[in-house]
Design a protein around this motif. Structure first.
Motif, PDB file in Angstrom:
ATOM      1  N   GLU A  43       0.784  -1.208  -0.142  1.00 38.02           N
ATOM      2  CA  GLU A  43       0.103  -0.121  -0.156  1.00 38.02           C
ATOM      3  C   GLU A  43       0.918   1.233   0.051  1.00 38.02           C
ATOM      4  OE1 GLU A  43      -2.374  -0.660   3.484  1.00 38.02           O
ATOM      5  OE2 GLU A  43      -3.663  -2.010   2.575  1.00 38.02           O
ATOM      6  N   ASP A  44       1.759   1.143   0.835  1.00 37.31           N
ATOM      7  CA  ASP A  44       2.850   2.333   0.788  1.00 37.31           C
ATOM      8  C   ASP A  44       3.503   2.637  -0.477  1.00 37.31           C
ATOM      9  OD1 ASP A  44       2.374   2.751   3.559  1.00 37.31           O
ATOM     10  OD2 ASP A  44       4.093   1.808   4.224  1.00 37.31           O
ATOM     11  N   VAL A  45       3.858   1.418  -1.140  1.00 39.53           N
ATOM     12  CA  VAL A  45       4.426   1.633  -2.452  1.00 39.53           C
ATOM     13  C   VAL A  45       3.370   2.218  -3.534  1.00 39.53           C
ATOM     14  CG1 VAL A  45       5.413   0.427  -4.477  1.00 39.53           C
ATOM     15  CG2 VAL A  45       6.613  -0.062  -2.029  1.00 39.53           C
ATOM     16  N   GLU A  46       2.504   1.447  -3.450  1.00 39.75           N
ATOM     17  CA  GLU A  46       1.406   2.464  -4.491  1.00 39.75           C
ATOM     18  C   GLU A  46       1.163   3.944  -4.082  1.00 39.75           C
ATOM     19  OE1 GLU A  46       0.138   0.725  -7.130  1.00 39.75           O
ATOM     20  OE2 GLU A  46       1.267  -0.869  -6.692  1.00 39.75           O
ATOM     21  N   ARG A  47       1.109   4.149  -2.912  1.00 41.18           N
ATOM     22  CA  ARG A  47       0.746   5.508  -2.467  1.00 41.18           C
ATOM     23  C   ARG A  47       1.857   6.403  -3.209  1.00 41.18           C
ATOM     24  NH1 ARG A  47      -0.030   4.649   2.235  1.00 41.18           N
ATOM     25  NH2 ARG A  47       1.693   5.700   3.348  1.00 41.18           N
TER      26      ARG A  47
ATOM     27  N   ARG B 168       3.908   5.598  -5.614  1.00 41.80           N
ATOM     28  CA  ARG B 168       3.848   5.547  -6.965  1.00 41.80           C
ATOM     29  C   ARG B 168       3.027   6.309  -7.586  1.00 41.80           C
ATOM     30  NH1 ARG B 168       3.956  -0.346  -9.376  1.00 41.80           N
ATOM     31  NH2 ARG B 168       5.128   0.483 -11.103  1.00 41.80           N
ATOM     32  N   ALA B 169       1.779   6.766  -6.894  1.00 43.61           N
ATOM     33  CA  ALA B 169       0.814   7.579  -7.615  1.00 43.61           C
ATOM     34  C   ALA B 169       1.425   8.958  -7.088  1.00 43.61           C
ATOM     35  CB  ALA B 169      -0.501   7.500  -6.732  1.00 43.61           C
ATOM     36  N   THR B 170       1.793   9.308  -6.140  1.00 40.44           N
ATOM     37  CA  THR B 170       2.232  10.518  -5.899  1.00 40.44           C
ATOM     38  C   THR B 170       3.604  10.975  -6.891  1.00 40.44           C
ATOM     39  OG1 THR B 170       1.986  10.316  -3.171  1.00 40.44           O
ATOM     40  CG2 THR B 170       3.465  12.081  -3.978  1.00 40.44           C
ATOM     41  N   ARG B 171       4.338  10.073  -7.085  1.00 41.71           N
ATOM     42  CA  ARG B 171       5.360  10.204  -7.919  1.00 41.71           C
ATOM     43  C   ARG B 171       4.895  10.559  -9.464  1.00 41.71           C
ATOM     44  NH1 ARG B 171      10.972   9.301  -8.122  1.00 41.71           N
ATOM     45  NH2 ARG B 171      10.794   9.622  -6.081  1.00 41.71           N
ATOM     46  N   ALA B 172       3.782   9.818  -9.822  1.00 38.57           N
ATOM     47  CA  ALA B 172       3.170  10.014 -10.964  1.00 38.57           C
ATOM     48  C   ALA B 172       2.589  11.344 -11.091  1.00 38.57           C
ATOM     49  CB  ALA B 172       2.184   9.123 -11.343  1.00 38.57           C
ATOM     50  N   GLU B 173       1.715  11.607 -10.271  1.00 41.91           N
ATOM     51  CA  GLU B 173       1.216  13.162 -10.185  1.00 41.91           C
ATOM     52  C   GLU B 173       2.201  14.228 -10.053  1.00 41.91           C
ATOM     53  OE1 GLU B 173      -0.972  15.802  -6.660  1.00 41.91           O
ATOM     54  OE2 GLU B 173      -1.598  13.757  -6.933  1.00 41.91           O
ATOM     55  N   GLN B 174       3.512  14.218  -9.444  1.00 43.29           N
ATOM     56  CA  GLN B 174       4.511  14.998  -9.480  1.00 43.29           C
ATOM     57  C   GLN B 174       5.150  15.103 -10.803  1.00 43.29           C
ATOM     58  OE1 GLN B 174       6.837  13.771  -6.319  1.00 43.29           O
ATOM     59  NE2 GLN B 174       5.743  15.031  -4.825  1.00 43.29           N
ATOM     60  N   ASN B 175       5.299  14.035 -11.489  1.00 48.91           N
ATOM     61  CA  ASN B 175       5.884  13.919 -12.888  1.00 48.91           C
ATOM     62  C   ASN B 175       5.058  14.633 -13.844  1.00 48.91           C
ATOM     63  OD1 ASN B 175       8.097  12.705 -11.893  1.00 48.91           O
ATOM     64  ND2 ASN B 175       7.593  10.501 -12.662  1.00 48.91           N
ATOM     65  N   ALA B 176       3.689  14.278 -13.782  1.00 45.79           N
ATOM     66  CA  ALA B 176       2.738  15.091 -14.831  1.00 45.79           C
ATOM     67  C   ALA B 176       2.784  16.434 -14.456  1.00 45.79           C
ATOM     68  CB  ALA B 176       1.222  14.434 -14.529  1.00 45.79           C
TER      69      ALA B 176
END
Length: 93
Positions: free
Chosen positions: A69-73, A75-83
């Motif tokens: 769950e931590d890794v998925e959270r 990854r979602a944060t990182r994808a948002e920051q990258n976008a």
């Protein structure tokens, strides 16, 4: 589908506990074998080993779930920051 997933998770949790208990009993029997004792002498030690083995594997399963769950959270944060970063770069062009 949700109830089926719940049954699968519950089954996996029960299987994890049973596997831990069997591993604990096996370790206790093996330790007795190394000491040249009958494999199932002192049965209270086997009960304790079964409890410890089940608890250890259940803790491991819970830890694995929380880490996923931590890794998925993250990854979602990182994808948002990258976008956001890519949007800024495109805006500057």
């Amino acid at each position: 589908s949700r109830s089926r997933l719940g049954r699968i998770v519950m089954g996996a949790t029960a299987l994890t506990a049973v596997f831990g208990a069997v591993s604990g009993v096996g370790c206790a029997a093996f330790a007795n074998g190394l000491r040249k004792l009958p494999p199932f002498s002192q049965p209270w030690k086997h009960a304790v080993a079964a409890g410890v083995g089940a608890a250890a594997l259940m803790y491991n399963a819970d830890l694995e779930t929380s880490l996923k769950e931590d890794v998925e959270r993250l990854r979602a944060t990182r994808a948002e920051q990258n976008a956001e970063y890519m949007a800024e770069i495109r805006a500057k062009r």
